[in-house]
Scaffold this active site. Sequence first.
Site, PDB file in Angstrom:
ATOM      1  N   ASP A 176       0.867  -1.166   0.000  1.00 14.90           N
ATOM      2  CA  ASP A 176       0.000   0.000   0.000  1.00 14.90           C
ATOM      3  C   ASP A 176       0.918   1.234   0.000  1.00 14.90           C
ATOM      4  O   ASP A 176       2.071   1.150   0.409  1.00 14.90           O
ATOM      5  CB  ASP A 176      -0.897  -0.031   1.239  1.00 14.90           C
ATOM      6  CG  ASP A 176      -1.764   1.204   1.334  1.00 14.90           C
ATOM      7  OD1 ASP A 176      -2.378   1.576   0.306  1.00 14.90           O
ATOM      8  OD2 ASP A 176      -1.818   1.812   2.424  1.00 14.90           O
ATOM      9  N   ARG A 177       0.418   2.370  -0.492  1.00 13.43           N
ATOM     10  CA  ARG A 177       1.278   3.555  -0.583  1.00 13.43           C
ATOM     11  C   ARG A 177       1.226   4.418   0.679  1.00 13.43           C
ATOM     12  O   ARG A 177       2.213   4.533   1.392  1.00 13.43           O
ATOM     13  CB  ARG A 177       0.881   4.396  -1.807  1.00 13.43           C
ATOM     14  CG  ARG A 177       1.902   5.463  -2.159  1.00 13.43           C
ATOM     15  CD  ARG A 177       1.384   6.450  -3.206  1.00 13.43           C
ATOM     16  NE  ARG A 177       0.544   7.489  -2.604  1.00 13.43           N
ATOM     17  CZ  ARG A 177      -0.017   8.499  -3.290  1.00 13.43           C
ATOM     18  NH1 ARG A 177       0.171   8.576  -4.613  1.00 13.43           N
ATOM     19  NH2 ARG A 177      -0.758   9.392  -2.672  1.00 13.43           N
ATOM     20  N   ASP A 178       0.040   5.005   0.930  1.00 13.55           N
ATOM     21  CA  ASP A 178      -0.077   5.983   2.017  1.00 13.55           C
ATOM     22  C   ASP A 178      -0.136   5.281   3.371  1.00 13.55           C
ATOM     23  O   ASP A 178      -0.980   4.420   3.598  1.00 13.55           O
ATOM     24  CB  ASP A 178      -1.326   6.845   1.802  1.00 13.55           C
ATOM     25  CG  ASP A 178      -1.284   7.574   0.457  1.00 13.55           C
ATOM     26  OD1 ASP A 178      -0.491   8.510   0.329  1.00 13.55           O
ATOM     27  OD2 ASP A 178      -2.017   7.168  -0.458  1.00 13.55           O
TER      28      ASP A 178
ATOM     29  N   TYR B 102      -5.498  12.310   1.861  1.00 10.19           N
ATOM     30  CA  TYR B 102      -5.742  12.814   0.498  1.00 10.19           C
ATOM     31  C   TYR B 102      -4.586  13.690  -0.013  1.00 10.19           C
ATOM     32  O   TYR B 102      -4.791  14.799  -0.486  1.00 10.19           O
ATOM     33  CB  TYR B 102      -7.085  13.557   0.417  1.00 10.19           C
ATOM     34  CG  TYR B 102      -8.261  12.646   0.681  1.00 10.19           C
ATOM     35  CD1 TYR B 102      -8.629  11.670  -0.237  1.00 10.19           C
ATOM     36  CD2 TYR B 102      -8.988  12.753   1.858  1.00 10.19           C
ATOM     37  CE1 TYR B 102      -9.691  10.813   0.005  1.00 10.19           C
ATOM     38  CE2 TYR B 102     -10.058  11.903   2.114  1.00 10.19           C
ATOM     39  CZ  TYR B 102     -10.409  10.940   1.187  1.00 10.19           C
ATOM     40  OH  TYR B 102     -11.455  10.099   1.430  1.00 10.19           O
TER      41      TYR B 102
ATOM     42  N   CYS C  33      -6.288   2.910  -7.870  1.00  8.35           N
ATOM     43  CA  CYS C  33      -7.712   2.916  -8.206  1.00  8.35           C
ATOM     44  C   CYS C  33      -8.249   4.324  -7.982  1.00  8.35           C
ATOM     45  O   CYS C  33      -8.240   4.816  -6.850  1.00  8.35           O
ATOM     46  CB  CYS C  33      -8.472   1.918  -7.333  1.00  8.35           C
ATOM     47  SG  CYS C  33     -10.262   2.219  -7.393  1.00  8.35           S
TER      48      CYS C  33
ATOM     49  N   HIS D  19     -11.346   5.267  -8.426  1.00  6.58           N
ATOM     50  CA  HIS D  19     -12.819   5.199  -8.343  1.00  6.58           C
ATOM     51  C   HIS D  19     -13.340   5.322  -6.915  1.00  6.58           C
ATOM     52  O   HIS D  19     -12.618   5.122  -5.955  1.00  6.58           O
ATOM     53  CB  HIS D  19     -13.305   3.854  -8.917  1.00  6.58           C
ATOM     54  CG  HIS D  19     -12.732   3.541 -10.259  1.00  6.58           C
ATOM     55  ND1 HIS D  19     -11.880   2.486 -10.481  1.00  6.58           N
ATOM     56  CD2 HIS D  19     -12.873   4.174 -11.443  1.00  6.58           C
ATOM     57  CE1 HIS D  19     -11.526   2.464 -11.761  1.00  6.58           C
ATOM     58  NE2 HIS D  19     -12.115   3.477 -12.370  1.00  6.58           N
TER      59      HIS D  19
ATOM     60  N   LYS E 288      -4.164  -0.942   6.589  1.00  2.00           N
ATOM     61  CA  LYS E 288      -5.586  -1.133   6.884  1.00  2.00           C
ATOM     62  C   LYS E 288      -5.911  -2.612   6.780  1.00  2.00           C
ATOM     63  O   LYS E 288      -5.313  -3.342   5.977  1.00  2.00           O
ATOM     64  CB  LYS E 288      -6.461  -0.367   5.877  1.00  2.00           C
ATOM     65  CG  LYS E 288      -6.443   1.145   6.062  1.00  2.00           C
ATOM     66  CD  LYS E 288      -7.432   1.790   5.107  1.00  2.00           C
ATOM     67  CE  LYS E 288      -7.533   3.292   5.394  1.00  2.00           C
ATOM     68  NZ  LYS E 288      -8.427   3.958   4.434  1.00  2.00           N
TER      69      LYS E 288
HETATM   70 MG   LIG Z   1      -2.848   3.213   3.473  1.00  4.12          MG
HETATM   71 ZN   LIG Z   2     -11.221   1.140  -9.112  1.00  2.00          ZN
END
Ligand SMILES: [Mg+2]
Ligand SMILES: [Zn+2]
Length: 202
Positions: free
Chosen positions: A8-10, A19, A89, A91, A134
């Site tokens: 995962d990045r963040d 954000y 993603c 979306h 998460k």
């Molecule tokens: Mg994260």
């Molecule tokens: Zn998506």
Amino acid sequence: MNKACFLDRDGVVIVEKDYLRDVSQVELETGAAEAIRQLKQHGYLVIVVSNQSGVARGYFSEEDVRAVNARIDALLAAEGTAVDDWFFCPHHPQGKIPAYTRQCDCRKPGTGMLLQAAQKHHIDLSASFMIGDKLSDVATGRAAGCAAAVLVRTGHGGTAELPTEDVPTAADIRAAVALLLAAPFRKKCRGTPNTNHPNAGS
Ligand SMILES: [Mg+2]
Ligand SMILES: [Zn+2]
């Protein structure tokens, strides 16, 4: 077939900033470069898979996401390492920007990004790992048939409720990689291969 560690990045590779869109706010998590270097030394492709619903919410554009990723690339390059590929993603089912407002397969815990990466890079998911901050990251890795998924306590992992089920946790990405690369841990994780996964054995 290749093996990969999905990150995962963040909150995992970089410090969670809620954000994030401003490249000047990009800050590598402690030990991230070293962790990535270690994974590559052990023959793992390193692939970042990130939910960026801020695009659908109208907070920033796909170009902004790519600019942040490019900044991370530059910071990692300065430490002599690199990730192999980036997926995100854009979306969200309740977005504001119509083009991105939908139910999709790629938003984690959907497995779309991992399956896409597996196809593109010929990855054996059952030999691969996932690291996230998460429980939905952990669920993604498991649903995709990864050998193991670790929850880090940086980012949202610092405030997340401790999992009620048996989820391996680590202080940060560096500790997670150390755990995943430890032979006894890998052996334990391979005890119950997910043979129902469509990619199993392929
Ligand atoms: Mg994260
Ligand atoms: Zn998506």
